[in-house]
Design a protein around this motif. Sequence first.
Motif, mmCIF file in Angstrom:
data_model
loop_
_atom_site.group_PDB
_atom_site.id
_atom_site.type_symbol
_atom_site.label_atom_id
_atom_site.label_comp_id
_atom_site.label_asym_id
_atom_site.label_seq_id
_atom_site.Cartn_x
_atom_site.Cartn_y
_atom_site.Cartn_z
ATOM 1 N N LEU A 12 2.883 5.783 -3.062
ATOM 2 C CA LEU A 12 4.192 6.418 -2.901
ATOM 3 C C LEU A 12 4.550 6.910 -4.281
ATOM 4 C CD1 LEU A 12 6.620 8.170 -1.715
ATOM 5 C CD2 LEU A 12 7.483 6.122 -2.125
ATOM 6 N N ARG A 13 3.737 6.293 -5.079
ATOM 7 C CA ARG A 13 3.717 5.990 -6.731
ATOM 8 C C ARG A 13 2.639 7.097 -7.248
ATOM 9 N NH1 ARG A 13 4.515 0.683 -6.890
ATOM 10 N NH2 ARG A 13 2.339 0.201 -6.620
ATOM 11 N N ILE A 14 1.987 7.015 -6.621
ATOM 12 C CA ILE A 14 0.392 7.775 -6.941
ATOM 13 C C ILE A 14 1.003 9.665 -6.891
ATOM 14 C CG2 ILE A 14 -1.910 8.859 -6.759
ATOM 15 C CD1 ILE A 14 -1.963 5.395 -5.685
ATOM 16 N N LYS A 38 -0.669 11.367 2.846
ATOM 17 C CA LYS A 38 -0.827 10.127 3.616
ATOM 18 C C LYS A 38 -0.619 9.032 3.374
ATOM 19 C CE LYS A 38 -5.498 11.390 1.551
ATOM 20 N NZ LYS A 38 -6.460 11.501 2.028
ATOM 21 N N ASN A 39 0.713 9.311 3.122
ATOM 22 C CA ASN A 39 2.220 8.003 4.116
ATOM 23 C C ASN A 39 1.765 8.639 5.540
ATOM 24 O OD1 ASN A 39 2.454 6.508 1.623
ATOM 25 N ND2 ASN A 39 4.057 8.473 1.459
ATOM 26 N N ASP A 70 4.806 15.336 -9.906
ATOM 27 C CA ASP A 70 5.694 15.923 -11.163
ATOM 28 C C ASP A 70 5.220 16.636 -12.188
ATOM 29 O OD1 ASP A 70 7.570 14.091 -10.682
ATOM 30 O OD2 ASP A 70 7.165 11.954 -11.387
ATOM 31 N N ARG A 71 3.443 16.283 -11.892
ATOM 32 C CA ARG A 71 2.905 17.051 -13.051
ATOM 33 C C ARG A 71 2.465 18.307 -12.006
ATOM 34 N NH1 ARG A 71 -2.481 12.970 -12.967
ATOM 35 N NH2 ARG A 71 -0.907 11.217 -14.477
ATOM 36 N N GLU A 127 0.449 -1.558 0.423
ATOM 37 C CA GLU A 127 0.087 -0.384 0.185
ATOM 38 C C GLU A 127 0.702 1.089 -0.119
ATOM 39 O OE1 GLU A 127 -3.342 0.488 -0.109
ATOM 40 O OE2 GLU A 127 -3.920 -1.845 -0.460
ATOM 41 N N GLN A 128 2.173 1.613 0.820
ATOM 42 C CA GLN A 128 2.634 2.727 0.854
ATOM 43 C C GLN A 128 3.419 2.693 -0.170
ATOM 44 O OE1 GLN A 128 5.751 1.412 4.231
ATOM 45 N NE2 GLN A 128 4.109 2.082 6.164
#
Length: 325
Positions: A223-225, A307-308, A231-232, A218-219
Motif C-alpha cells: 500500500l505504501r508503494i 496487487k492488493n 503521488d508521482r 505485506e499489505q
Amino acid sequence: MTKGEQALNEREIELQEQMQEVLKKGPRSGQEIQFMTDLAFIDVFRLERLPKGFKMPPIEQYNGKADPVDHLETFKSLMYLQGASDTIMCKAFPSTLKGSARQWFSHLKPLSLSKFIDLGRAFLTNFMSSRIHKTTAANLLAIRQQAREIIREFLTRFNKEALEVRDLDLMVKFQALSSGIRDRKLKESLIMEEPVDMCDLYSRCEKHINLAEVLTVEQERELRIERKGQDRKEPPVSKNKPKENREQREGKRRRDDRAWVSRSDVKPELAYTPLTHRRAYILNEVKDRLTIHWPTKMVKPASEHNKNKYCKFHQDHGHDTEECR
C-alpha cells in the motif's frame, strides 16, 4: 519553698521508692508469663521444639484483607518444600499473621487445635468474606472473541482466565476455546478440519496468527508503494477543481479494474438465485469436481494491476473474486 514545690518533691520521692521496690523483686520467671500465641494448641504441640536448622520461609504476613485461600496455599507449599511436620506447621503459621488476623488467632479457644487441618479450616471459615471470586468452567465457556479483538489478544485473555479455574478439564477448555473463536477464516478452517486435541488447536491458532501478521505487513508495504506511485503520477490539482477524496478515488479504481476484464468473459447480467456462500468458497469447492472453462488472462498490463486484490477465477491480480463479472 512554696506549697506547690513541696508537693512536687514529695511526689518525686514517692516514685523513686516505688522504682526501688520493683528492682528488688526482679523479673518474673518464664513460667509466670502467659503467651497468647500457643494457647490454642494442645500441650504436645507447645512442648515440641523446632528441628535443628529450620528456617522460617519468607512469606508476606496476612492482615485479614487479602484472599485467605491464597495465603494458606502459599504457606503450605513453602512448608512442604522444607519437609515440615504437621506440628511445625501449626507452630509456624501464627508468625505469618498480623493485625486483625493476629488478634483472631490469639482469641481462639485454648487447647482447641490438635492438627494443622483444623487450624486451616478455622482460618478459612473466619476470613471467607475476604476470599476473591475465582473463575469457573461456566465463566470460561462464556468467553467470546470480541468484534475488533485479534486472535492473539483473544488467546492471551482466554489463557489468563483459564489459569484461574481450578481443576479445569482439558475437554472443557478445548470446547471453550473452540466456541469462543470468532475469526471467520480460522473458524472455517477449524470446521473443515477439526483439531485432534488441545495441542493441535493451539498449533492451528498460532499458524493463523503468524500468517495474518505476515499478510498484514505485506499489505502495508504494498500500500505504501502504491501510494508513492500514485503521488508521482497524479497531475497537479487545479485551483478551481475540487479535490477528490479517497472514497472517490477507490471507486474509480474499482471501475477501472472491472473495465479490464477480457471481452470474451463479458456476458449480459441475468437474475440468478442469490448465493448462500461467497464466490471464492464455491469456486474452491467445485474446481476439482466440474470441468471449468478458465478465462484468458486480463488485457490490462500487469504493472497496472492492483496487487492488493486477487481473482481466483482469472488467477490474476486486479480485482477480487467477489467483484468478478
